[in-house]
Scaffold this active site. Structure first.
Site, PDB file in Angstrom:
ATOM      1  N   SER A  22      -5.791  -5.176  -3.449  1.00 59.62           N
ATOM      2  CA  SER A  22      -5.484  -4.593  -2.291  1.00 59.62           C
ATOM      3  C   SER A  22      -6.062  -5.880  -1.403  1.00 59.62           C
ATOM      4  CB  SER A  22      -5.434  -3.365  -2.019  1.00 59.62           C
ATOM      5  OG  SER A  22      -4.852  -3.070  -0.819  1.00 59.62           O
ATOM      6  N   ASP A  43       5.026  -1.247  -6.436  1.00 59.50           N
ATOM      7  CA  ASP A  43       4.335  -1.584  -5.376  1.00 59.50           C
ATOM      8  C   ASP A  43       5.178  -2.132  -4.068  1.00 59.50           C
ATOM      9  OD1 ASP A  43       2.475  -2.376  -3.414  1.00 59.50           O
ATOM     10  OD2 ASP A  43       1.251  -3.184  -4.763  1.00 59.50           O
ATOM     11  N   HIS A  87       1.780   1.147  -5.183  1.00 59.80           N
ATOM     12  CA  HIS A  87       0.467   0.437  -4.727  1.00 59.80           C
ATOM     13  C   HIS A  87      -0.748   1.223  -5.292  1.00 59.80           C
ATOM     14  CE1 HIS A  87      -2.176  -2.350  -2.701  1.00 59.80           C
ATOM     15  NE2 HIS A  87      -2.647  -1.309  -2.192  1.00 59.80           N
TER      16      HIS A  87
HETATM   17  N1  LIG Z   1      -5.526   4.166  -1.356  1.00 61.93           N
HETATM   18  C1  LIG Z   1      -6.008   2.855  -0.922  1.00 61.93           C
HETATM   19  C2  LIG Z   1      -4.860   1.871  -0.732  1.00 61.93           C
HETATM   20  C3  LIG Z   1      -5.093   0.587   0.076  1.00 61.93           C
HETATM   21  O1  LIG Z   1      -5.150  -0.318  -0.845  1.00 61.93           O
HETATM   22  C4  LIG Z   1      -7.166   2.764   0.123  1.00 61.93           C
HETATM   23  O2  LIG Z   1      -7.124   3.880   0.701  1.00 61.93           O
HETATM   24  O3  LIG Z   1      -7.888   2.080  -0.050  1.00 61.93           O
END
Ligand SMILES: N[C@@H](CCO)C(=O)O
Ligand SMILES: CC(=O)SCCNC(=O)CCNC(=O)[C@H](O)C(C)(C)COP(=O)(O)OP(=O)(O)OC[C@H]1O[C@@H](n2cnc3c(N)ncnc32)[C@H](O)[C@@H]1OP(=O)(O)O
Length: 363
Positions: A152, A308, A337
């Protein structure tokens, strides 16, 4: 400019940091992409394993939006003896992002100009600024070669590492990430920030530390969570079943996630880190996104989660089409995601051979 204090900031986190968390203080000012200057900063980091004599067995894991340096807490299935990140083999390091609220300098830490928490005055930071801070620490540690893994936001930072410090980067693993933050992702994250700003307790970001805008931050997390998971999972898990607190079970679930988040995260950090994601475009100032990707010659593993919605597989396909030395794998998942946090067996199955094939050290 006023004299700058060099005392350790007093406020680091809303939750206790792991006892093995280390703090590194940079006294060198950091010129930020925004044009502002951060006079000094601290980074909270953790490591596992030993750096070898050639200093080339390091693996840097860059966390996502709400993560911390405590990799063993958020990716326990990936770290440990016999696992992809093996401290008997690798020197594994994870650094809390600048602007976050788990120990590194951010809105909760002290502004050295006035000795009060930065709050809303903490400057805007870009993905490239994150690399500038992390690379200062990595160079301080004398690390010569890095294999970098980023899910991410961490994947965005990993890409910029390869562009800003190519001499230190030996390989990249880019998980559920993108070459440039899309219009849809920008739009979604603005609605989340608006939820925070509309909370009367927000007070333009200058709320008392103990009274943050909890309704706005919880709503921001609920909005974000809809994009972190997927329609198929929500239908199977919750359907149209009634909840205990609200009319639908899915709404209880989202409220629970929002309430949990408020206990561990800070609203100003949320704003700064989501703005940081908006800054992301590897092509900015480099001709084009495609041209920038084509200059990354290191081996890259790109991982997609097929469900995602936030960074859909088409965005990793774009990476795979333009990175010259790449393997692209798609993991089937019903978790959207957030599958990168849940489908750890599938991630490990692909990550382990890639990491071992890009080792530079002999032990
Ligand atoms: N669940 C992850 C998602 C963000 O990529 C976070 O809170 O960082
Ligand atoms: C990668 C990084 O860099 S770090 C940041 C990663 N960490 C996070 O994002 C933390 C937030 N947590 C999560 O997102 C998730 O828990 C994950 C992704 C880690 C794991 O997902 P899952 O195992 O599917 O957990 P799930 O989404 O079901 O959440 C479970 C919680 O929802 C609650 N819940 C489930 N159904 C309901 C319901 N109908 N009503 C109310 N609450 C519910 C559970 O009681 C549980 O609560 P708890 O966490 O307080 O024990």
């Amino acid at each position: 400019m006023e004299a700058i204090a060099t005392t350790t900031p007093l406020i680091h986190s809303r939750v206790p940091l792991h006892q093995d968390t280390q703090l590194w203080h940079s006294h060198a000012p950091l010129a930020l992409d925004s044009g502002e200057l951060l006079p000094e900063y601290e980074l909270a980091w953790r490591c596992w394993g030993k750096l070898n004599s050639k200093r080339d067995n390091a693996v840097l894991v860059v966390h996502a939006l709400s993560g911390s340096a405590d990799l063993e807490a958020w990716w326990p299935e990936l770290l440990g003896a016999g696992k992809p990140l093996d401290p008997e083999h690798d020197f594994v390091i994870c650094i809390n992002l600048l602007g976050s609220c788990y120990g590194s300098s951010g809105p909760l830490t002290l502004n050295p100009y006035n000795h009060r928490p930065w709050r809303s005055a903490f400057p805007r930071i870009s993905v490239r600024d994150q690399v500038r801070t992390q690379s200062a620490l990595i160079e301080h540690l004398g690390i010569q070669q890095l294999r970098i893994i980023g899910p991410s936001l961490g994947g965005m930072i990993a890409l910029e590492w390869a562009l800003l410090k190519p001499e230190l980067v030996h390989s990249l693993t880019l998980i559920a990430t993108t070459a440039a933050h899309s219009a849809q992702a920008i739009a979604n994250s603005e609605c989340q920030r608006a939820a925070i700003r509309l909370d009367p307790s927000f007070n333009n970001g200058d709320y008392p530390i103990e009274q943050q805008p909890q309704h706005g931050l919880a709503l921001a997390r609920r909005l974000a969570f809809i994009g972190y998971r997927c329609s198929e999972e929500f239908s199977e898990r919750f359907g149209r079943v009634g909840g205990q607190q609200q009319s639908f079970s899915v709404l209880d679930y989202l409220s629970h996630q929002g309430e949990k988040f408020v206990r561990r995260f800070d609203a100003n950090s949320y704003i700064r880190l989501t703005e940081c994601m908006n800054s992301h475009d590897v092509g900015r100032g480099r001709g084009s996104t495609e041209a920038a990707l084509q200059t990354i010659s290191q081996p890259c593993l790109v991982l997609s989660l097929d469900s995602d919605q936030l960074y859909p597989p088409a965005e990793q396909q774009f990476l795979a089409e333009h990175l010259p030395n790449v393997q692209h794998r798609v993991i089937r998942s019903r978790y959207g995601h957030d599958g990168f946090l849940i489908e750890t067996e599938a991630v490990a199955a692909v990550l382990t051979p890639f990491l071992r094939s890009t080792e530079t050290h002999s032990t």
